[in-house]
Design a protein around this motif. Structure first.
Motif, PDB file in Angstrom:
ATOM      1  N   ASP A  19       0.816  -1.217   0.000  1.00 35.10           N
ATOM      2  CA  ASP A  19       0.000   0.000   0.000  1.00 35.10           C
ATOM      3  C   ASP A  19       0.850   1.268   0.000  1.00 35.10           C
ATOM      4  N   ALA A  20       1.980   1.239   0.699  1.00 30.58           N
ATOM      5  CA  ALA A  20       2.754   2.455   0.901  1.00 30.58           C
ATOM      6  C   ALA A  20       3.646   2.803  -0.284  1.00 30.58           C
ATOM      7  N   ALA A  21       4.208   1.771  -0.926  1.00 38.89           N
ATOM      8  CA  ALA A  21       5.268   2.054  -1.896  1.00 38.89           C
ATOM      9  C   ALA A  21       5.024   1.509  -3.299  1.00 38.89           C
ATOM     10  N   GLU A  22       3.976   0.707  -3.494  1.00 36.17           N
ATOM     11  CA  GLU A  22       3.756   0.047  -4.780  1.00 36.17           C
ATOM     12  C   GLU A  22       5.049  -0.583  -5.312  1.00 36.17           C
ATOM     13  N   PRO A  23       5.657  -1.480  -4.518  1.00 37.83           N
ATOM     14  CA  PRO A  23       6.929  -2.065  -4.939  1.00 37.83           C
ATOM     15  C   PRO A  23       6.748  -3.052  -6.098  1.00 37.83           C
ATOM     16  N   VAL A  24       7.841  -3.303  -6.791  1.00 39.88           N
ATOM     17  CA  VAL A  24       7.854  -4.403  -7.748  1.00 39.88           C
ATOM     18  C   VAL A  24       7.858  -5.711  -6.962  1.00 39.88           C
ATOM     19  N   VAL A  25       6.947  -6.602  -7.300  1.00 39.86           N
ATOM     20  CA  VAL A  25       6.973  -7.958  -6.738  1.00 39.86           C
ATOM     21  C   VAL A  25       7.629  -8.872  -7.767  1.00 39.86           C
ATOM     22  N   PHE A  26       8.705  -9.504  -7.358  1.00 41.19           N
ATOM     23  CA  PHE A  26       9.439 -10.423  -8.218  1.00 41.19           C
ATOM     24  C   PHE A  26       8.938 -11.848  -7.979  1.00 41.19           C
ATOM     25  N   LEU A  27       8.624 -12.553  -9.055  1.00 44.34           N
ATOM     26  CA  LEU A  27       8.192 -13.946  -8.969  1.00 44.34           C
ATOM     27  C   LEU A  27       9.217 -14.818  -9.693  1.00 44.34           C
ATOM     28  N   PRO A  28      10.126 -15.474  -8.955  1.00 46.75           N
ATOM     29  CA  PRO A  28      11.084 -16.369  -9.595  1.00 46.75           C
ATOM     30  C   PRO A  28      10.370 -17.612 -10.120  1.00 46.75           C
ATOM     31  N   CYS A  29      10.861 -18.121 -11.244  1.00 52.38           N
ATOM     32  CA  CYS A  29      10.284 -19.320 -11.854  1.00 52.38           C
ATOM     33  C   CYS A  29      11.415 -20.283 -12.192  1.00 52.38           C
ATOM     34  N   GLY A  30      11.279 -21.519 -11.787  1.00 52.88           N
ATOM     35  CA  GLY A  30      12.350 -22.485 -12.019  1.00 52.88           C
ATOM     36  C   GLY A  30      11.837 -23.839 -12.430  1.00 52.88           C
ATOM     37  N   SER A  31      12.497 -24.866 -11.931  1.00 49.53           N
ATOM     38  CA  SER A  31      12.113 -26.241 -12.228  1.00 49.53           C
ATOM     39  C   SER A  31      12.766 -27.141 -11.202  1.00 49.53           C
ATOM     40  N   LEU A  32      12.387 -28.396 -11.214  1.00 51.57           N
ATOM     41  CA  LEU A  32      13.076 -29.442 -10.455  1.00 51.57           C
ATOM     42  C   LEU A  32      13.653 -30.377 -11.505  1.00 51.57           C
ATOM     43  N   GLU A  33      14.958 -30.238 -11.769  1.00 54.13           N
ATOM     44  CA  GLU A  33      15.551 -30.850 -12.955  1.00 54.13           C
ATOM     45  C   GLU A  33      17.008 -31.199 -12.694  1.00 54.13           C
ATOM     46  N   GLN A  34      17.441 -32.341 -13.218  1.00 54.53           N
ATOM     47  CA  GLN A  34      18.842 -32.726 -13.062  1.00 54.53           C
ATOM     48  C   GLN A  34      19.771 -31.650 -13.611  1.00 54.53           C
ATOM     49  N   HIS A  35      20.852 -31.413 -12.884  1.00 64.41           N
ATOM     50  CA  HIS A  35      21.903 -30.496 -13.324  1.00 64.41           C
ATOM     51  C   HIS A  35      23.263 -31.145 -13.129  1.00 64.41           C
ATOM     52  N   GLY A  36      23.373 -32.370 -13.648  1.00 60.13           N
ATOM     53  CA  GLY A  36      24.639 -33.079 -13.542  1.00 60.13           C
ATOM     54  C   GLY A  36      24.892 -33.593 -12.138  1.00 60.13           C
ATOM     55  N   PRO A  37      26.018 -34.270 -11.950  1.00 65.60           N
ATOM     56  CA  PRO A  37      26.335 -34.823 -10.633  1.00 65.60           C
ATOM     57  C   PRO A  37      26.851 -33.798  -9.636  1.00 65.60           C
ATOM     58  N   HIS A  38      27.180 -32.597 -10.102  1.00 66.24           N
ATOM     59  CA  HIS A  38      27.845 -31.615  -9.232  1.00 66.24           C
ATOM     60  C   HIS A  38      26.927 -30.513  -8.737  1.00 66.24           C
ATOM     61  N   LEU A  39      25.693 -30.443  -9.255  1.00 67.25           N
ATOM     62  CA  LEU A  39      24.751 -29.399  -8.847  1.00 67.25           C
ATOM     63  C   LEU A  39      23.439 -30.032  -8.388  1.00 67.25           C
ATOM     64  N   PRO A  40      22.705 -29.343  -7.526  1.00 63.47           N
ATOM     65  CA  PRO A  40      21.437 -29.890  -7.026  1.00 63.47           C
ATOM     66  C   PRO A  40      20.304 -29.761  -8.044  1.00 63.47           C
ATOM     67  N   LEU A  41      19.238 -30.496  -7.801  1.00 60.21           N
ATOM     68  CA  LEU A  41      18.080 -30.496  -8.689  1.00 60.21           C
ATOM     69  C   LEU A  41      17.377 -29.142  -8.752  1.00 60.21           C
ATOM     70  N   GLY A  42      17.506 -28.350  -7.718  1.00 62.10           N
ATOM     71  CA  GLY A  42      16.750 -27.104  -7.645  1.00 62.10           C
ATOM     72  C   GLY A  42      17.463 -25.881  -8.179  1.00 62.10           C
ATOM     73  N   VAL A  43      18.495 -26.062  -9.000  1.00 57.83           N
ATOM     74  CA  VAL A  43      19.307 -24.937  -9.479  1.00 57.83           C
ATOM     75  C   VAL A  43      18.470 -23.810 -10.074  1.00 57.83           C
ATOM     76  N   ASP A  44      17.527 -24.134 -10.947  1.00 54.87           N
ATOM     77  CA  ASP A  44      16.807 -23.086 -11.678  1.00 54.87           C
ATOM     78  C   ASP A  44      16.027 -22.171 -10.741  1.00 54.87           C
ATOM     79  N   ALA A  45      15.359 -22.744  -9.747  1.00 54.54           N
ATOM     80  CA  ALA A  45      14.623 -21.927  -8.786  1.00 54.54           C
ATOM     81  C   ALA A  45      15.570 -21.209  -7.834  1.00 54.54           C
ATOM     82  N   LEU A  46      16.648 -21.878  -7.437  1.00 53.06           N
ATOM     83  CA  LEU A  46      17.616 -21.251  -6.536  1.00 53.06           C
ATOM     84  C   LEU A  46      18.247 -20.015  -7.169  1.00 53.06           C
ATOM     85  N   LEU A  47      18.650 -20.126  -8.437  1.00 55.29           N
ATOM     86  CA  LEU A  47      19.318 -19.005  -9.085  1.00 55.29           C
ATOM     87  C   LEU A  47      18.348 -17.874  -9.424  1.00 55.29           C
ATOM     88  N   SER A  48      17.170 -18.207  -9.921  1.00 55.88           N
ATOM     89  CA  SER A  48      16.214 -17.137 -10.226  1.00 55.88           C
ATOM     90  C   SER A  48      15.808 -16.403  -8.953  1.00 55.88           C
TER      91      SER A  48
END
Length: 256
Positions: A19-48
């Motif tokens: 109400d006070a500031a009309e801020p931008v609301v950011f909505l990150p969008c990702g996936s639950l997807e393999q990212h090789g043996p060295h990264l977790p499944l949630g990379v896309d949501a974590l980074l966004s």
């Protein structure tokens, strides 16, 4: 420091901020997807989410919880659906999920909404969700929506710096130098550099075949080498991407 994560606010604080500031609301969008043996499944949501949080700190925005399931992984940009752990939505379901969430934000009084996508395959289904939500709300609803992939703010200069042997393209940048470097910067505790594979870059024909030819996908799921990834590159990428996103939302929602 002012809290930017919506899920960590009370409804009273959230309403006051909207109400006070009309801020931008950011909505990150990702996936639950393999990212090789060295990264977790949630990379896309974590980074966004990480990129959205930094941009929100720079612009006085709020970051909503990520849409953490995405459209089906494709062999030429995500390795494909045959990897255990990859858990995906049909396109219509993703569009309807985005549609519902956007309408809810409009009900809260949000007037500036930025969808920050971290999953290559999501693009057109998020656009459909935006279009359907705005159709439902009516063109006089006052809501404006920005949609982007965070990597679109990587400049040609920074791509040459992080990939001096040649940038393979964003489709093949799956679990490779950019994502791995950004994870080393934002979430180093979740990265296993000792498990980065030595596979050659995937070599796909310029078409898709169904059922998918999964034998063309490296067994590791990594589509081009991540061996050049470093935390320093991740810090540089993060600054370029987050500052570019912050500037973009300022221009889009508050033009001079």
């Amino acid at each position: 420091m002012t809290e930017v994560r919506m899920e960590r606010m009370s409804w009273v604080e959230y309403r006051r901020r909207i109400d006070a500031a009309e801020p931008v609301v950011f909505l990150p969008c990702g996936s639950l997807e393999q990212h090789g043996p060295h990264l977790p499944l949630g990379v896309d949501a974590l980074l966004s989410t990480a990129v959205a949080c930094e941009a929100a700190r720079r612009t006085g925005g709020i970051v909503a919880p990520a849409l953490s399931y995405g459209y089906k992984s494709q062999p030429r940009c995500g390795g494909g659906q045959h990897f255990p752990g990859t858990t995906s939505l049909d396109g219509d379901h993703l569009s309807q999920l985005a549609r519902d969430v956007i309408r809810e934000f409009a009900r809260h009084g949000v007037r500036k909404l930025a969808l920050i996508d971290g999953h290559y395959e999501n693009q057109w289904f998020l656009i459909e969700g935006i279009d359907l939500a705005l159709r439902d709300l009516g063109h006089d609803c006052g809501l404006r929506v920005l949609r982007t992939e965070y990597w679109d703010f990587c400049t040609e200069d920074v791509l040459r710096e992080v990939s001096p042997d040649g940038f393979p393209g964003f489709a093949l940048e799956h679990a490779a130098v950019i994502e791995t470097s950004l994870m080393l910067h934002f979430h180093p505790e979740l990265v296993r550099p000792d498990l980065i594979p030595d596979d050659d870059a995937a070599n796909f024909p310029p078409y898709d075949l169904y059922p998918p030819e999964t034998e063309r996908v490296p067994a590791s799921g990594v589509l081009s080498s991540a061996r050049g990834a470093t935390a320093a590159k991740g810090e540089h990428l993060a600054e370029v991407v987050c500052s570019g996103l912050a500037d973009a939302v300022r221009v889009a929602f508050d033009p001079p």
